[in-house]
Design an enzyme around this catalytic site. Structure first.
Site, PDB file in Angstrom:
ATOM      1  CG  ASN A  57     -23.452  34.612  34.613  1.00 24.61           C
ATOM      2  OD1 ASN A  57     -22.344  34.562  35.127  1.00 24.61           O
ATOM      3  ND2 ASN A  57     -24.521  34.057  35.166  1.00 24.61           N
ATOM      4  CE1 TYR A 209     -14.013  35.891  48.285  1.00 23.18           C
ATOM      5  CE2 TYR A 209     -13.458  37.564  49.910  1.00 23.18           C
ATOM      6  CZ  TYR A 209     -13.852  37.215  48.623  1.00 23.18           C
ATOM      7  OH  TYR A 209     -14.068  38.204  47.684  1.00 23.18           O
TER       8      TYR A 209
END
Length: 328
Positions: A57, A209
């Protein structure tokens, strides 16, 4: 005529200034073009094929969706925020001219949500030709997923690990098919902390991360080992440094002096369209059909960091991940 004369006079009066400005401008343009990286040149059609993109999106996920929809694919946007996903789907349909774009709910921080999406796909889709594990979170505080896992490892790796495994039978049925895992150059700084996978002893956002992005590379490698002869191939990639929402947790925590230092470079980093090129390349490039388990950047194969080439670590991570998702 007077304006032309004034300009001519200025040029002759300040030739060095004009030269410096011209050279600087051309140089910056050249650097920007270089930073934009490779472009996927494949004209492959995806008519009759189905693609699922997690996090489709926004950012490079949405740009990937637009490109693949233009090629004729049925595109499934698997997203957490349904309002934003529906708006993105409308934009993808408008820009691509393809109305075969659908939205499905997926919260990668919930393994139950992952299983529900997989069941929905298996119940309602006849085929799945390309699975793009694109969604991610970067440099967030020490958060936990719904199942109690460290957030970045849980979302960036475990959620996609479970989703991929749940959909493997459909991918094999639809072969030749592809699995594309969006990793990062950050994997080069990563290591898998097998004795502290949730980083409970010492958490740091970048440490987490980097671990999760290395996990993407190792997962891709082990998928290739496990799927030999099935017609399903896997690819991991570094999309580049891109202007997207991924850095939303990092920017507010950055010291002011770093923001000031970094701001001029915003002009040079990739747009989402440029950043999506390697994902698109791995999804459609015909010459990659017989390649699997490799790492790509700027629409070309690159050698992953040594820790990303460790088959023993890849197998160990697979076994650990399988045990973690099976406990929920």
């Amino acid at each position: 005529m007077q304006n032309f004369t004034a300009i001519k006079s200025f040029v002759f009066q300040y030739p060095k200034t004009i030269a410096v400005i011209t050279v600087t401008g051309v140089g910056l343009f050249g650097v920007k073009k270089w930073m934009a990286g490779g472009v996927c040149r494949s004209k492959a059609s995806l008519e009759g094929k189905t693609v699922l993109i997690t996090g489709g999106n926004t950012g490079i996920g949405k740009e990937t969706a637009v490109d693949l929809a233009r090629r004729g694919a049925r595109v499934i946007l698997a997203c957490r925020d349904m309002d934003r996903a529906n708006k993105a789907a409308a934009e993808v349909m408008k820009r691509s001219g393809n109305d075969q774009v659908v939205v499905r709910k997926l919260d990668l921080a919930s393994l139950e949500s992952v299983r529900q999406l997989a069941k929905d796909v298996l119940d309602n889709e006849e085929r799945l030709d390309v699975l793009i594990n694109n969604a991610g979170i970067m440099s967030c505080p020490e958060w936990k997923t719904e199942d109690g896992f460290e957030m970045q490892f849980g979302v960036n790796h475990l959620g996609h690990f479970l989703l991929t495994n749940c959909l493997l039978d459909l991918l094999e049925k639809s072969s030749p098919s592809r699995i594309v895992n969006v990793s990062s150059l950050a994997h080069e700084k990563g290591q898998i902390y097998f004795d502290d996978i949730n980083l409970e002893k010492k958490y740091h956002p970048w440490k987490s991360y980097s671990q999760s992005k290395l996990a993407n590379v190792l997962f891709t490698r082990e998928l290739a080992n496990n799927l030999k002869g099935t017609g399903v191939t896997s690819y991991s990639l570094h999309p580049g440094v891109i202007r997207t929402e991924l850095g939303r947790h990092m920017w507010p925590e950055m010291p002011l002096w770093k923001k000031v230092l970094f701001a001029p470079f915003m002009f040079l980093i990739k747009s989402p369209t440029e950043g999506a090129q390697t994902t698109i390349y791995c999804a459609v490039e015909e010459s990659l059909q017989n390649e699997s388990g490799l790492y790509y950047s700027d629409c070309a194969p690159k050698t992953a960091a040594p820790q990303g080439l460790d088959d023993e670590a890849a197998k160990k991570l697979w076994d650990l991940s399988a045990a973690m998702v099976s406990r929920t």
